[in-house]
Design a protein around this motif. Structure first.
Motif, PDB file in Angstrom:
ATOM      1  N   LEU A 237      34.081  39.851  36.549  1.00 51.18           N
ATOM      2  CA  LEU A 237      34.661  40.207  35.550  1.00 51.18           C
ATOM      3  C   LEU A 237      35.914  39.184  35.765  1.00 51.18           C
ATOM      4  O   LEU A 237      36.471  38.976  36.805  1.00 51.18           O
ATOM      5  N   ILE A 238      36.576  38.840  34.772  1.00 50.82           N
ATOM      6  CA  ILE A 238      37.696  37.963  34.702  1.00 50.82           C
ATOM      7  C   ILE A 238      38.876  38.610  33.763  1.00 50.82           C
ATOM      8  O   ILE A 238      38.443  39.051  32.730  1.00 50.82           O
ATOM      9  N   GLY A 239      39.949  37.966  33.997  1.00 48.03           N
ATOM     10  CA  GLY A 239      41.058  38.336  32.904  1.00 48.03           C
ATOM     11  C   GLY A 239      42.089  37.512  33.134  1.00 48.03           C
ATOM     12  O   GLY A 239      42.721  36.936  34.238  1.00 48.03           O
ATOM     13  N   CYS A 240      43.035  37.341  31.924  1.00 48.02           N
ATOM     14  CA  CYS A 240      44.096  36.301  32.162  1.00 48.02           C
ATOM     15  C   CYS A 240      45.567  37.074  31.570  1.00 48.02           C
ATOM     16  O   CYS A 240      45.533  37.777  30.797  1.00 48.02           O
ATOM     17  N   GLY A 241      46.429  36.727  32.123  1.00 45.03           N
ATOM     18  CA  GLY A 241      47.975  37.014  31.791  1.00 45.03           C
ATOM     19  C   GLY A 241      48.311  35.894  31.019  1.00 45.03           C
ATOM     20  O   GLY A 241      47.763  34.924  31.035  1.00 45.03           O
ATOM     21  N   ALA A 242      49.651  35.925  30.546  1.00 45.55           N
ATOM     22  CA  ALA A 242      50.042  34.729  29.880  1.00 45.55           C
ATOM     23  C   ALA A 242      50.095  33.364  30.927  1.00 45.55           C
ATOM     24  O   ALA A 242      49.792  32.348  30.635  1.00 45.55           O
ATOM     25  N   GLY A 243      50.418  33.591  32.266  1.00 49.17           N
ATOM     26  CA  GLY A 243      50.652  32.680  33.244  1.00 49.17           C
ATOM     27  C   GLY A 243      49.736  32.934  34.481  1.00 49.17           C
ATOM     28  O   GLY A 243      50.108  32.217  35.402  1.00 49.17           O
ATOM     29  N   HIS A 244      48.881  33.951  34.503  1.00 50.51           N
ATOM     30  CA  HIS A 244      48.292  34.292  35.640  1.00 50.51           C
ATOM     31  C   HIS A 244      46.792  34.636  35.444  1.00 50.51           C
ATOM     32  O   HIS A 244      46.440  34.831  34.221  1.00 50.51           O
ATOM     33  N   SER A 245      45.925  34.494  36.353  1.00 49.41           N
ATOM     34  CA  SER A 245      44.377  34.942  36.317  1.00 49.41           C
ATOM     35  C   SER A 245      44.054  35.995  37.478  1.00 49.41           C
ATOM     36  O   SER A 245      44.629  35.748  38.424  1.00 49.41           O
ATOM     37  N   MET A 246      43.021  36.495  36.962  1.00 49.73           N
ATOM     38  CA  MET A 246      42.327  37.480  37.869  1.00 49.73           C
ATOM     39  C   MET A 246      40.904  37.455  37.773  1.00 49.73           C
ATOM     40  O   MET A 246      40.331  37.054  36.597  1.00 49.73           O
ATOM     41  N   ALA A 247      40.336  37.677  38.938  1.00 51.82           N
ATOM     42  CA  ALA A 247      38.801  37.821  39.095  1.00 51.82           C
ATOM     43  C   ALA A 247      38.300  38.864  39.967  1.00 51.82           C
ATOM     44  O   ALA A 247      38.872  38.939  40.926  1.00 51.82           O
ATOM     45  N   LYS A 248      37.458  39.619  39.323  1.00 51.32           N
ATOM     46  CA  LYS A 248      37.061  40.757  40.196  1.00 51.32           C
ATOM     47  C   LYS A 248      35.575  40.395  40.550  1.00 51.32           C
ATOM     48  O   LYS A 248      34.646  39.894  39.932  1.00 51.32           O
ATOM     49  N   MET A 249      35.102  40.716  41.998  1.00 52.65           N
ATOM     50  CA  MET A 249      33.900  40.505  42.639  1.00 52.65           C
ATOM     51  C   MET A 249      33.735  41.314  43.626  1.00 52.65           C
ATOM     52  O   MET A 249      34.536  42.106  44.133  1.00 52.65           O
ATOM     53  N   CYS A 250      32.615  41.517  44.138  1.00 52.72           N
ATOM     54  CA  CYS A 250      32.218  42.417  45.205  1.00 52.72           C
ATOM     55  C   CYS A 250      31.778  41.568  46.578  1.00 52.72           C
ATOM     56  O   CYS A 250      31.423  40.514  46.474  1.00 52.72           O
ATOM     57  N   SER A 251      32.399  42.100  47.741  1.00 51.46           N
ATOM     58  CA  SER A 251      32.032  41.475  48.971  1.00 51.46           C
ATOM     59  C   SER A 251      30.522  41.532  49.536  1.00 51.46           C
ATOM     60  O   SER A 251      30.146  40.553  50.234  1.00 51.46           O
TER      61      SER A 251
END
Length: 402
Positions: free
Chosen positions: A383-397
């Motif tokens: 799963l991915i998501g963005c803010g105005a100037g930042h980025s986020m990614a969810k994953m499992c180990s």
């Protein structure tokens, strides 16, 4: 999107990069990160995540069970915690026995949609973007948008305006963020009420006669996707994001399907000044502003319009001809997310990024803009998501596929 892959995870991890002046990366500090770094997600306790999104300086995570977790900038109450202090790690946001299914973040406000179609809002209301009238300047408490009587199925937050679609196929708009654009373009004619209202106002036009799927918003433009695969666009056309010669469209206007090689659209996303659409065959088209690489492809330029379109301080820049064109590297993308001027995509299970990179949000360790989708090595996100100037990614180990 609910991700059943989480059932195979031993534990969840969150990698973030980019602007972090307010702790929006959830890493316990306020230093920008130019490469992906683990965030502190202890508060989630391995809950499955449904959606992640961000605004100018804040981040919001929605779990599969409908809980809300937040971090980052909170000067206008955009975290919905009942106070205005910033936090640099995820914290639970109580939503009073409501189950939240999706989130839309504006610059300094947040919209939450519940499973019963009710809309909640918090943060700045300086432009009426919360939809609760002008008496409230900002709110750190979650407020119900009372004037929306029908259940809402899709919501979007622009820079300073908001959109919603009801189950009966009506589009509502509120917030005055488009007013100055409309006033200049439409003068001496009056600006339509849906562009000046601080409570939800019905958007006029044939768009309300179709089955609607979702809305998305840019800094000063609006997009609506129908179940039949058509796109309707309105608002500012300063960067050719509406694919017309008009400077402003006050009502929804159908995008010619021929501009997308006759294909139906199945999903659409919007940055501040650009639009990304995926068609039924999996092809991805982009259009609008591209000077930071946010279109992910080579663009054509018109030197004669560079100053009037790019504005003050734009010497040496130029404005692209804004017709949709395919980005072949993104064919078959399973997810796409747009920040203000940068993007993330999952293609073949791998993470790609491109666009504005001043704060390192493309995750390549540099601050140089990225003009074509590039692989962010070592990450296979769910799963991915963005803010105005930042980025986020969810994953499992732990995953059976790695």
């Amino acid at each position: 999107v609910v991700l059943s892959q989480y059932n195979k995870c031993a534990s969840l991890r969150c990698f973030c990069q980019g602007a972090n002046s307010y702790g929006q990366l959830g890493q316990g500090h306020v230093e920008d990160q130019a490469s992906p770094r683990l965030s502190n997600i202890a508060a989630l306790q391995n809950r499955a995540v449904r959606a992640i999104s961000g605004g100018g300086g804040h981040s919001v995570v929605i779990t599969e069970s409908g809980e809300v977790f937040v971090c980052g900038q909170n000067n206008r109450g955009q975290l919905g915690l009942g106070r205005n202090t910033e936090i640099s790690t995820l914290q639970h946001c109580p939503v009073l026995n409501r189950r939240v299914t999706s989130v839309a973040c504006g610059w300094d406000f947040t919209l939450l949609l519940t499973d019963c179609g009710q809309l909640l809002a918090c943060g700045s209301n300086a432009f009426g973007q919360l939809g609760v009238g002008q008496a409230v300047t900002h709110s750190a408490e979650l407020l119900v948008v009372e004037s929306l009587k029908e259940p809402i199925v899709s919501v979007a937050a622009g820079l300073r305006h908001s959109l919603a679609v009801t189950g009966s196929g009506c589009v509502y708009q509120w917030g005055t963020g488009l007013f100055s654009y409309a006033k200049r373009a439409l003068s001496p004619h009056a600006v339509p009420s849906h562009l000046t209202s601080k409570v939800p106002s019905l958007v006029p036009g044939n768009i309300n006669c179709t089955e609607l799927h979702r809305v998305t918003a840019g800094a000063a433009h609006c997009v609506c996707l129908t179940e039949d695969g058509d796109l309707f666009l309105w608002g500012s056309n300063k960067h050719s994001q509406l694919t017309t010669t008009e400077p402003f469209l006050s009502s929804p206007t159908l995008l010619k399907r021929s501009l997308l090689d006759g294909e139906k659209v199945i999903n659409v996303w919007s940055g501040w000044t650009h639009i990304v659409a995926q068609t039924e065959s999996g092809r991805v088209f982009t259009w609008g502003r591209g000077i930071y690489g946010q279109l992910g492809r080579q663009v054509l330029f018109n030197q004669d319009t560079e100053q009037q379109s790019a504005g003050p301080g734009a010497e040496g820049r130029s404005q692209e001809v804004g017709l949709p064109a395919e980005v072949k590297d993104l064919h078959g993308a399973t997810q796409i997310s747009c920040g203000s001027e940068h993007n993330l995509a999952i293609v073949g299970g791998c993470l790609f990024s491109w666009g504005w990179n001043e704060h390192g949000m493309c995750g390549d360790g540099s601050q140089a803009n990225v003009f074509h989708p590039q692989l962010v090595p070592g990450l296979r996100p769910l799963l991915i998501g963005c803010g105005a100037g930042h980025s986020m990614a969810k994953m499992c180990s732990v995953s059976s596929s790695w």
